[in-house]
Design an enzyme around this catalytic site. Structure first.
Site, PDB file in Angstrom:
ATOM      1  CB  ALA A 180      -0.709   0.235   1.322  1.00 51.77           C
ATOM      2  CD  GLU A 182      -3.568 -15.178  -2.627  1.00 57.23           C
ATOM      3  OE1 GLU A 182      -3.178 -14.487  -1.848  1.00 57.23           O
ATOM      4  OE2 GLU A 182      -3.508 -16.417  -2.977  1.00 57.23           O
ATOM      5  CG  ASN A 227      -7.081  -2.916  -5.774  1.00 62.29           C
ATOM      6  OD1 ASN A 227      -6.847  -1.880  -6.465  1.00 62.29           O
ATOM      7  ND2 ASN A 227      -6.470  -3.236  -4.637  1.00 62.29           N
ATOM      8  CE1 TYR A 280       0.933  -5.500  -6.896  1.00 63.32           C
ATOM      9  CE2 TYR A 280      -1.299  -6.207  -6.996  1.00 63.32           C
ATOM     10  CZ  TYR A 280      -0.365  -5.816  -6.289  1.00 63.32           C
ATOM     11  OH  TYR A 280      -0.435  -5.341  -4.675  1.00 63.32           O
TER      12      TYR A 280
HETATM   13  C1  LIG Z   1      -2.185  -0.269  -5.827  1.00 62.38           C
HETATM   14  C2  LIG Z   1      -1.141   1.023  -5.098  1.00 62.38           C
HETATM   15  C3  LIG Z   1      -0.326   0.311  -4.042  1.00 62.38           C
HETATM   16  C4  LIG Z   1      -0.409   1.635  -6.311  1.00 62.38           C
HETATM   17  O1  LIG Z   1       0.543   2.581  -5.594  1.00 62.38           O
HETATM   18  P1  LIG Z   1       0.991   3.927  -6.285  1.00 62.38           P
HETATM   19  O2  LIG Z   1       2.156   4.406  -5.547  1.00 62.38           O
HETATM   20  O3  LIG Z   1      -0.144   4.833  -6.571  1.00 62.38           O
HETATM   21  O4  LIG Z   1       1.679   3.281  -7.606  1.00 62.38           O
HETATM   22  P2  LIG Z   1       2.555   4.022  -8.755  1.00 62.38           P
HETATM   23  O5  LIG Z   1       2.409   5.562  -8.643  1.00 62.38           O
HETATM   24  O6  LIG Z   1       3.957   3.665  -8.808  1.00 62.38           O
HETATM   25  O7  LIG Z   1       1.805   3.549 -10.186  1.00 62.38           O
HETATM   26  C5  LIG Z   1       2.398   2.726 -10.836  1.00 62.38           C
HETATM   27  C6  LIG Z   1       1.626   2.361 -12.024  1.00 62.38           C
HETATM   28  O8  LIG Z   1       0.398   1.432 -11.638  1.00 62.38           O
HETATM   29  C7  LIG Z   1      -0.742   1.776 -12.150  1.00 62.38           C
HETATM   30  N1  LIG Z   1      -1.714   2.468 -11.259  1.00 62.38           N
HETATM   31  C8  LIG Z   1      -1.577   2.960  -9.900  1.00 62.38           C
HETATM   32  N2  LIG Z   1      -2.572   3.675  -9.541  1.00 62.38           N
HETATM   33  C9  LIG Z   1      -3.663   3.556 -10.694  1.00 62.38           C
HETATM   34  C10 LIG Z   1      -4.965   3.918 -11.027  1.00 62.38           C
HETATM   35  N3  LIG Z   1      -5.496   4.859  -9.998  1.00 62.38           N
HETATM   36  N4  LIG Z   1      -5.443   3.620 -12.232  1.00 62.38           N
HETATM   37  C11 LIG Z   1      -4.954   3.070 -13.039  1.00 62.38           C
HETATM   38  N5  LIG Z   1      -3.566   2.619 -12.896  1.00 62.38           N
HETATM   39  C12 LIG Z   1      -3.015   2.854 -11.684  1.00 62.38           C
HETATM   40  C13 LIG Z   1      -0.268   2.355 -13.345  1.00 62.38           C
HETATM   41  O9  LIG Z   1      -0.004   1.571 -14.081  1.00 62.38           O
HETATM   42  C14 LIG Z   1       0.994   3.181 -12.760  1.00 62.38           C
HETATM   43  O10 LIG Z   1       1.798   3.396 -13.889  1.00 62.38           O
HETATM   44  P3  LIG Z   1       1.546   4.786 -14.540  1.00 62.38           P
HETATM   45  O11 LIG Z   1       1.605   6.050 -13.255  1.00 62.38           O
HETATM   46  O12 LIG Z   1       2.749   5.195 -15.116  1.00 62.38           O
HETATM   47  O13 LIG Z   1       0.338   5.120 -15.083  1.00 62.38           O
HETATM   48  C15 LIG Z   1      -2.048   2.085  -4.531  1.00 62.38           C
HETATM   49  O14 LIG Z   1      -3.176   2.553  -5.231  1.00 62.38           O
HETATM   50  C16 LIG Z   1      -2.603   1.635  -2.991  1.00 62.38           C
HETATM   51  O15 LIG Z   1      -2.033   1.609  -2.177  1.00 62.38           O
HETATM   52  N6  LIG Z   1      -3.920   1.105  -3.331  1.00 62.38           N
HETATM   53  C17 LIG Z   1      -4.689   0.607  -1.879  1.00 62.38           C
HETATM   54  C18 LIG Z   1      -4.173  -0.725  -1.368  1.00 62.38           C
HETATM   55  C19 LIG Z   1      -4.129  -1.769  -2.085  1.00 62.38           C
HETATM   56  O16 LIG Z   1      -4.871  -1.840  -2.950  1.00 62.38           O
HETATM   57  N7  LIG Z   1      -3.079  -2.439  -2.221  1.00 62.38           N
HETATM   58  C20 LIG Z   1      -2.898  -3.520  -3.142  1.00 62.38           C
HETATM   59  C21 LIG Z   1      -3.360  -4.981  -2.595  1.00 62.38           C
HETATM   60  S1  LIG Z   1      -3.217  -6.402  -3.581  1.00 62.38           S
END
Ligand SMILES: CC(C)(COP(=O)(O)OP(=O)(O)OC[C@H]1O[C@@H](n2cnc3c(N)ncnc32)[C@H](O)[C@@H]1OP(=O)(O)O)[C@@H](O)C(=O)NCCC(=O)NCCS
Length: 241
Positions: free
Chosen positions: A79, A112, A117, A124
């Protein structure tokens, strides 16, 4: 006004001193957060567990964890702080997690994720995770299925090239811009081209990359359709996010 010195995001091992901040992110990120003591237990007692955090100055802005089981790295949690999303923190954490997995002899990474999401799935997929199965009604809060995603062999050429490319792109990114409120300024994001939009005569590298990404997503969608339903609960996962 005093200019803020640029501060880089650093990925580091999680320690017990980080747990309060980790728990805050956990609570804002998941509908069924792990209790605070679960992380302490992971850090202090689970020899298979490896947890990392992303630090920006003295703030924790993200975290991730994995269990290293023989030749498999199972991602247990992941996260980023809500106000710091879409700044590349997730990618930095994933690069570090996969590097650590390779260094410790893992040959593939699995996890998983909820089908709903999309931010996590996109992240991923960007790193080469593919859907290989479905665990029906895995998430206890709403009975949502879990998609099981796995990488190709981590030391194989396709994964190594992919990680090297993503690492290079991250290194070339400008510093995270901090606004007057002390939070990152949201980055503009590329808008996905409509599926199947007509091709233009020009065939720039960006367009080719866009097409390849669309093709990969179409393949992923098909994989989800065809994915075997794996009833046996995961032997390792303890996450109900
Ligand atoms: C999933 C999560 C960890 C991504 O973290 P983040 O720091 O925002 O990710 P990044 O900025 O490194 O994004 C990397 C890539 O992920 C994808 N991505 C991240 N957020 C996205 C969104 N809101 N919509 C679409 N693609 C997204 C894109 O491909 C992005 O690349 P880009 O910025 O060049 O388009 C974050 O949204 C999160 O903490 N979510 C809540 C917790 C969660 O769901 N964890 C995963 C459990 S399986």
């Amino acid at each position: 006004m005093v200019a803020r010195p640029p501060v880089a995001v650093v990925v580091d091992r999680m320690t017990v001193d980080d747990l309060a901040a980790v728990h805050e992110i956990e609570r804002e990120s998941f509908s069924t957060p792990w209790p605070a003591h679960a992380y302490r237990q992971e850090l202090e007692q689970n020899k298979l567990a490896h947890y990392i955090v992303a630090r920006y100055g003295d703030q924790i802005v993200g975290f991730a964890g994995t269990w290293l089981l023989v030749d498999e790295a199972h991602v247990t949690t992941f996260a980023t702080r809500a106000t710091w999303r879409r700044q590349g923190i997730g990618e930095r954490l994933l690069v570090a997690l996969l590097d650590m997995a390779v260094a410790r002899g893992a040959n593939e990474a699995t996890l998983e994720v909820r089908p709903s999401n999309m931010p996590a799935r996109r992240l991923y997929e960007k790193f080469g995770f593919k859907v290989v199965g479905v665990r029906p009604r895995y998430y206890t809060d709403n009975n949502e299925d879990a998609l099981i995603m796995t990488t190709d062999p981590l030391e194989g050429r396709p994964m190594q090239e992919r990680i090297a490319r993503l690492r290079g792109e991250l290194a070339a990114r400008p510093d995270i811009e901090i606004g007057p409120d002390g939070l990152p300024v949201p980055r503009p994001h590329r808008i996905d081209a409509a599926e199947g939009s007509p091709e233009t005569g020009a065939d720039s590298e960006a367009e080719r990359a866009e097409r390849a990404e669309r093709a990969e997503r179409a393949e992923q969608a098909e994989r989800v359709e065809r994915a075997p339903r794996i009833i046996r609960p995961s032997s390792v996962s303890r996450r109900s996010h």
